[in-house]
Structures are given as C-alpha cells and as structure tokens.
Design a protein around this motif. Sequence first.
Motif, PDB file in Angstrom:
ATOM      1  N   THR A 210       0.819  -1.218   0.000  1.00 33.39           N
ATOM      2  CA  THR A 210       0.000   0.000   0.000  1.00 33.39           C
ATOM      3  C   THR A 210       0.855   1.271   0.000  1.00 33.39           C
ATOM      4  O   THR A 210       2.009   1.250   0.416  1.00 33.39           O
ATOM      5  CB  THR A 210      -0.951   0.006   1.217  1.00 33.39           C
TER       6      THR A 210
ATOM      7  N   TRP B 280       1.373   5.684   0.772  1.00 35.28           N
ATOM      8  CA  TRP B 280       1.367   6.470   2.007  1.00 35.28           C
ATOM      9  C   TRP B 280       0.161   7.402   2.119  1.00 35.28           C
ATOM     10  O   TRP B 280      -0.081   7.948   3.186  1.00 35.28           O
ATOM     11  CB  TRP B 280       2.658   7.305   2.098  1.00 35.28           C
TER      12      TRP B 280
ATOM     13  N   ASP C 108       6.578   2.684   3.678  1.00 39.60           N
ATOM     14  CA  ASP C 108       7.638   2.935   4.658  1.00 39.60           C
ATOM     15  C   ASP C 108       7.497   4.317   5.299  1.00 39.60           C
ATOM     16  O   ASP C 108       7.883   4.517   6.444  1.00 39.60           O
ATOM     17  CB  ASP C 108       8.977   2.825   3.916  1.00 39.60           C
TER      18      ASP C 108
ATOM     19  N   GLY D 250      10.064  -1.005   0.189  1.00 41.38           N
ATOM     20  CA  GLY D 250       9.550  -1.723  -0.973  1.00 41.38           C
ATOM     21  C   GLY D 250      10.629  -2.528  -1.664  1.00 41.38           C
ATOM     22  O   GLY D 250      10.391  -3.654  -2.097  1.00 41.38           O
TER      23      GLY D 250
ATOM     24  N   SER E  87       2.494   3.996  -7.386  1.00 41.11           N
ATOM     25  CA  SER E  87       2.866   4.714  -8.604  1.00 41.11           C
ATOM     26  C   SER E  87       2.811   3.798  -9.830  1.00 41.11           C
ATOM     27  O   SER E  87       2.900   2.570  -9.723  1.00 41.11           O
ATOM     28  CB  SER E  87       4.267   5.285  -8.454  1.00 41.11           C
TER      29      SER E  87
ATOM     30  N   LEU F 249      -3.336   2.535  -9.784  1.00 41.39           N
ATOM     31  CA  LEU F 249      -2.194   3.412 -10.025  1.00 41.39           C
ATOM     32  C   LEU F 249      -2.642   4.871 -10.065  1.00 41.39           C
ATOM     33  O   LEU F 249      -3.543   5.257  -9.343  1.00 41.39           O
ATOM     34  CB  LEU F 249      -1.495   2.979 -11.316  1.00 41.39           C
TER      35      LEU F 249
ATOM     36  N   GLN G  42       8.204  14.580  -2.264  1.00 44.83           N
ATOM     37  CA  GLN G  42       6.901  14.919  -2.849  1.00 44.83           C
ATOM     38  C   GLN G  42       6.795  16.442  -3.026  1.00 44.83           C
ATOM     39  O   GLN G  42       6.271  16.930  -4.031  1.00 44.83           O
ATOM     40  CB  GLN G  42       5.785  14.378  -1.946  1.00 44.83           C
TER      41      GLN G  42
ATOM     42  N   GLN H  75       8.703  17.429  -5.986  1.00 43.61           N
ATOM     43  CA  GLN H  75       7.946  17.061  -7.204  1.00 43.61           C
ATOM     44  C   GLN H  75       6.874  18.116  -7.510  1.00 43.61           C
ATOM     45  O   GLN H  75       6.694  18.513  -8.662  1.00 43.61           O
ATOM     46  CB  GLN H  75       7.317  15.677  -6.992  1.00 43.61           C
TER      47      GLN H  75
HETATM   48  N1  LIG Z   1      -2.345   5.919  -7.012  1.00 50.50           N
HETATM   49  C1  LIG Z   1      -2.077   6.189  -5.760  1.00 50.50           C
HETATM   50  O1  LIG Z   1      -2.940   6.009  -4.910  1.00 50.50           O
HETATM   51  C2  LIG Z   1      -0.746   6.658  -5.375  1.00 50.50           C
HETATM   52  C3  LIG Z   1       0.133   7.164  -6.307  1.00 50.50           C
HETATM   53  N2  LIG Z   1       1.350   7.587  -5.918  1.00 50.50           N
HETATM   54  C4  LIG Z   1       2.253   8.147  -6.931  1.00 50.50           C
HETATM   55  O2  LIG Z   1       3.504   7.562  -6.788  1.00 50.50           O
HETATM   56  C5  LIG Z   1       4.513   8.543  -6.615  1.00 50.50           C
HETATM   57  C6  LIG Z   1       5.596   7.999  -5.737  1.00 50.50           C
HETATM   58  O3  LIG Z   1       5.080   7.581  -4.496  1.00 50.50           O
HETATM   59  P1  LIG Z   1       5.679   6.299  -3.804  1.00 50.50           P
HETATM   60  O4  LIG Z   1       5.152   6.163  -2.438  1.00 50.50           O
HETATM   61  O5  LIG Z   1       7.150   6.331  -3.963  1.00 50.50           O
HETATM   62  O6  LIG Z   1       5.005   5.152  -4.700  1.00 50.50           O
HETATM   63  P2  LIG Z   1       5.498   3.686  -4.895  1.00 50.50           P
HETATM   64  O7  LIG Z   1       4.749   3.077  -6.003  1.00 50.50           O
HETATM   65  O8  LIG Z   1       6.960   3.621  -4.959  1.00 50.50           O
HETATM   66  O9  LIG Z   1       5.071   3.005  -3.504  1.00 50.50           O
HETATM   67  C7  LIG Z   1       3.890   2.274  -3.274  1.00 50.50           C
HETATM   68  C8  LIG Z   1       4.219   1.041  -2.442  1.00 50.50           C
HETATM   69  O10 LIG Z   1       5.037   0.155  -3.213  1.00 50.50           O
HETATM   70  C9  LIG Z   1       6.202  -0.172  -2.473  1.00 50.50           C
HETATM   71  N3  LIG Z   1       7.316  -0.507  -3.351  1.00 50.50           N
HETATM   72  C10 LIG Z   1       8.307   0.311  -3.787  1.00 50.50           C
HETATM   73  N4  LIG Z   1       9.180  -0.386  -4.562  1.00 50.50           N
HETATM   74  C11 LIG Z   1       8.721  -1.658  -4.619  1.00 50.50           C
HETATM   75  C12 LIG Z   1       9.180  -2.847  -5.259  1.00 50.50           C
HETATM   76  N5  LIG Z   1      10.286  -2.865  -6.001  1.00 50.50           N
HETATM   77  N6  LIG Z   1       8.473  -3.966  -5.109  1.00 50.50           N
HETATM   78  C13 LIG Z   1       7.350  -3.972  -4.375  1.00 50.50           C
HETATM   79  N7  LIG Z   1       6.873  -2.889  -3.725  1.00 50.50           N
HETATM   80  C14 LIG Z   1       7.537  -1.746  -3.851  1.00 50.50           C
HETATM   81  C15 LIG Z   1       6.427   1.071  -1.639  1.00 50.50           C
HETATM   82  O11 LIG Z   1       7.362   0.843  -0.610  1.00 50.50           O
HETATM   83  P3  LIG Z   1       8.103   2.080   0.109  1.00 50.50           P
HETATM   84  O12 LIG Z   1       7.241   2.381   1.212  1.00 50.50           O
HETATM   85  O13 LIG Z   1       9.440   1.589   0.534  1.00 50.50           O
HETATM   86  O14 LIG Z   1       8.211   3.166  -0.892  1.00 50.50           O
HETATM   87  C16 LIG Z   1       5.020   1.360  -1.184  1.00 50.50           C
HETATM   88  O15 LIG Z   1       4.624   0.503  -0.142  1.00 50.50           O
HETATM   89  C17 LIG Z   1       3.756   9.710  -6.040  1.00 50.50           C
HETATM   90  O16 LIG Z   1       4.411  10.898  -6.261  1.00 50.50           O
HETATM   91  C18 LIG Z   1       2.471   9.615  -6.783  1.00 50.50           C
HETATM   92  O17 LIG Z   1       2.616  10.195  -8.052  1.00 50.50           O
HETATM   93  C19 LIG Z   1       1.748   7.484  -4.612  1.00 50.50           C
HETATM   94  C20 LIG Z   1       0.905   7.018  -3.641  1.00 50.50           C
HETATM   95  C21 LIG Z   1      -0.424   6.581  -3.956  1.00 50.50           C
END
Ligand SMILES: NC(=O)C1=CN([C@@H]2O[C@H](COP(=O)(O)OP(=O)(O)OC[C@H]3O[C@@H](n4cnc5c(N)ncnc54)[C@H](OP(=O)(O)O)[C@@H]3O)[C@@H](O)[C@H]2O)C=CC1
Length: 476
Positions: free
Chosen positions: A144, A146, A173, A203, A224, A246, A326, A329
Amino acid sequence: MHKNWIAGEWVGSSNVQKNLNPSNLNDVVGEYVRASAEQVETAIEAAQHAWPAWSLSTPQQRFDALDAIGSEILARKNELGELLAREEGKTLPEAIGEAARAGQIFKFFAGEVLRTGGESLPSVRPGLQVEISREPLGVVGIITPWNFPVAIPAWKIAPALAYGNCVVFKPADLVPGSAWALAEIISRSGLPAGVFNLVMGRGSVVGAAMVEDPRINAITFTGSVGTGRNLLNQAAERQKKVQLELGGKNPLVVLNDADMETALDVAIQGAFYSTGQRCTASSRIIVEQGIYDSFTQELAKRTAALRVGDALNPDTQIGPVADESQLEQDLDYVRVGQEEGAALLCGGERVERDTPGYYFTPAVLANATNDMRSSREEIFGPVASVIKADDYDHALALANDTEFGLSSGICTTSLKHASHFKRHIQAGMVMVNVPTAGVDYHVPFGGRKGSSYGPREQGRYAQEFFTIVKTAYTKA
Ligand SMILES: NC(=O)C1=CN([C@@H]2O[C@H](COP(=O)(O)OP(=O)(O)OC[C@H]3O[C@@H](n4cnc5c(N)ncnc54)[C@H](OP(=O)(O)O)[C@@H]3O)[C@@H](O)[C@H]2O)C=CC1
Ligand SMILES: O=C(O)CCC(=O)C(=O)O
C-alpha cells in the motif's frame, strides 16, 4: 519500539526508522522496525501454513473477527485519526473520516462473509447438476501507498480475510504508524496465528521479496505507475494474480450552465483537499470558454485564501505535503507548467509556518493546454491545471485525452450533458456536481486505461479479485 506481527508474534529487528510528522519535523511519531527479507519469508511461510485451516473456517468465525476489528476502529476513530494526521499530514477531520471509513469497510466485509454464495444450474446433459462456487486464492500480498495509510490497507485486508485468504501486508515505509495500529487491532481479533502478518519496511526489500516468492498467490497493490508496472511484469512471470490501482489525471469539466458556487466548491475540494495527494484528485479542470475567465479568477481567489498549516490545527484547511521528495515534485511541476506556457495565478510555493514542515501553497495553473507535461503526468499534490474548452464536445474530448482513467467529473445543470458525459467518459468513476475525490465504501472503486489493472476493489465486486471460481458437476 513498534515491531512486526509475524506468525502470531511481535518480531523485532535491528533496522529501525523514525516516523516523522510532516507538519513538525521535530515531532517523532514513533520508532518502527523494518523487516529483513528473511523475516518476510517467515511471514509468508506462516501464512501458507495457516491457510488450509483458515480457508475452511466458518463464516461465523470470519464475521466475528472482521466485525470486532471494525467495531474497535470505529470506537477509536478520533485517536487513530490523530495518529494518521500526525504521520501523513491530512487534516484532523479528513483523518478521522478516513479512520471511520476503515472501520465501516471491516463491518461491510463482515456482512459480505455471510452474503457470499455460489450458483446452482442445470447441466445441458441429462442427470447432471452444476454448482459454481467461490474459493479463496491462498496467500495474498498487500502493498500500500502512504496517502491513505489506514483506508487503503482496510479495503484490501478486509476482503482478503473475508473470503478466506491469509495476508502478508507491507505498508508504505513513510507511514508505518497507522498500519501498525491497524495490525495491533487485528492481532487481538481472534484470528489464528499466521492468518494475518505485518511486515513493515522498504519496498525494495520487503515488497520485492513478496513479489518474488512463489508462495504468494496474488498481489494487490496501490501506488505509482512505474512501481506497479514493474511489479505486474515480475508477478506475471510467476503466474500470480495481480490487482493494481495506479495514478490518475482526473478531469473535472465545468460547463457554461454550471451552478457557479457548486462548481467552485467541487473544484477546490477535488483538487486541493487532502493536499491534492489523492489518485482521484481533480488535477485537470476543463472549463467551457463562456465562463473560463470568471471561473478561473474566482477559483484562484478562493484557492489563495485556503489556510495551509499544521494538520492538527483546527483552522487548517490544507495540511503539509507528505515528505521532501513529494514537495520537490510539486515545485518541479509548477516550474515545468510555467515553462510550458501556463500562468501561475496563485500558490505553488514552499512556505514556512510555526513549526518546520513541508508546507506548500495550492497552485492554480491557468491557460494550461492538455498537451503540457503538467496536464499529462500525475503530480500528486495541490496543483490544478485549468484548461479552456470550446464547447461540451471539446471538453469531453480533452477529458478523455489522457493515458489514465480513474475518476472524472462534470459540473452542469443540463441533464442532457450529464447523461452523455456519464456514458462517454472513459473512466472507472464519474461524478456529476460532486468532487472527483471522496468515494463511498460499499461500491466498486477502480479505473480504466493506465489507472488500473485487474478487477475492481471495494464493495461486493472485490470478490472478483480475492476469490477463484470452481465449477462442480454432479451425477445424482
Ligand atoms: N495511485 C495512488 O494512490 C498513489 C500514487 N502515488 C504516486 O507515486 C509517486 C511515488 O510515491 P511512492 O510512495 O514512492 O510510490 P510507490 O509506487 O513507490 O510506492 C507504493 C508502495 O510500493 C512499495 N514498493 C516500492 N518499490 C517496490 C518494489 N520494487 N516492489 C514492491 N513494492 C515496492 C512502496 O514501498 P516504500 O514504502 O518503501 O516506498 C510502497 O509501499 C507519487 O508521487 C504519486 O505520483 C503514490 C501514492 C499513492
Ligand atoms: O478519493 C478517495 O476517496 C480515494 C482516493 C484514493 O484511494 C487514493 O488516492 O489512493
């Protein structure tokens, strides 16, 4: 020290992180451990071991556990909301609302345990009866983001357990606090050891280990586009079932005949509340030319008046951005939008408040066009591009001209246009005179095109992902 919940025990780790309050970086919300890849393996093994018995648990057993979890969340919604506001930065009323929504989701899926059944059909062959039933998938990995640290985990964990799956849950995280509090409630709900496991951590370590492990049968992910698509490719090689939620670049169309007060309210709530950090946020506001100038000016005036501040301050309307990257960004996209020719009418700046935090003023980018990067890529912050449309048909075409298709909206008093828009917008969700963000907990949630993959989340449609269908033929 907050530990992981693995195989029915609280398990520590030498890898510990401090969870910081984005409204006040001097405030440490708590210390939370990060799981190692070996601990993730232990959690997966425990879930696999627990699954045969859990898959045969009675509906009453599952109902009781989910109902108890939902009741406790609802009883403690103020306290959980405060924790959420402190670690993620949405305002206290928004955070309490999210905690309540998580409680209602557990209650809803408690009910679904009792309502879910199969089908019985006559066979096309004589003397045969056909039964179609739904069975659990096995071990489900839940990853999930944040931005909704308690509601998104709730709408994945509750159906997973309701339909008889075991769970390995990895929260973001950045915000382990709400996830830990939810796990602590679940740990006392009477579930057998191993049915539910919490593995906080990165992640790249925890998430990656879950995606690679063949004992995880399915993964539900929100986050993302980049991470989601990589995950899908890796999981597909291992024939795992995958559900992705996404990004979005959600259009809000405002027609000449819209009620102005409604449209302004809908635009401001959809674009800027929860600091715009919602995949359903209205990041493209497409306005018909007859009212473009007056609407945009008034939108900018009201946006500039929004009070940005500490999430726990009752006067605050817009909390801080979740973290430094963020915020960078958001600033970057405001700069890119201006370089591409948009006019920044208000906001778009880092600002200071009484406490050190990630404060950013909501931004209106006027004279934006749909081909600008700031109009095409997900910003995930309080930044709205306002785009001019010649007429309704042009507005609809602009709204559909995006790689995403999560939420959408229209403000109009015309039944004809509202009906046409509902039918022709290429999005999973469509709102008429209500904000694109903010949804009910008992109906399907999800998008089209680049926004989603796999079956819908939430409501009874969630069973499409969390169960597998079996067809049985019986000769009497
Ligand atoms: N659609 C939505 O609801 C959301 C979209 N976003 C978008 O994503 C961008 C970046 O946000 P971010 O939080 O970095 O999004 P991420 O996609 O990186 O994170 C979402 C989840 O995936 C985990 N993750 C990261 N890398 C991996 C991997 N290799 N394998 C499996 N799981 C993994 C993350 O862990 P970890 O906690 O370590 O990062 C987190 O729990 C934002 O700026 C926004 O544009 C962000 C949040 C929600
Ligand atoms: O708008 C909502 O209520 C939900 C938004 C959401 O799920 C998200 O941003 O990830």
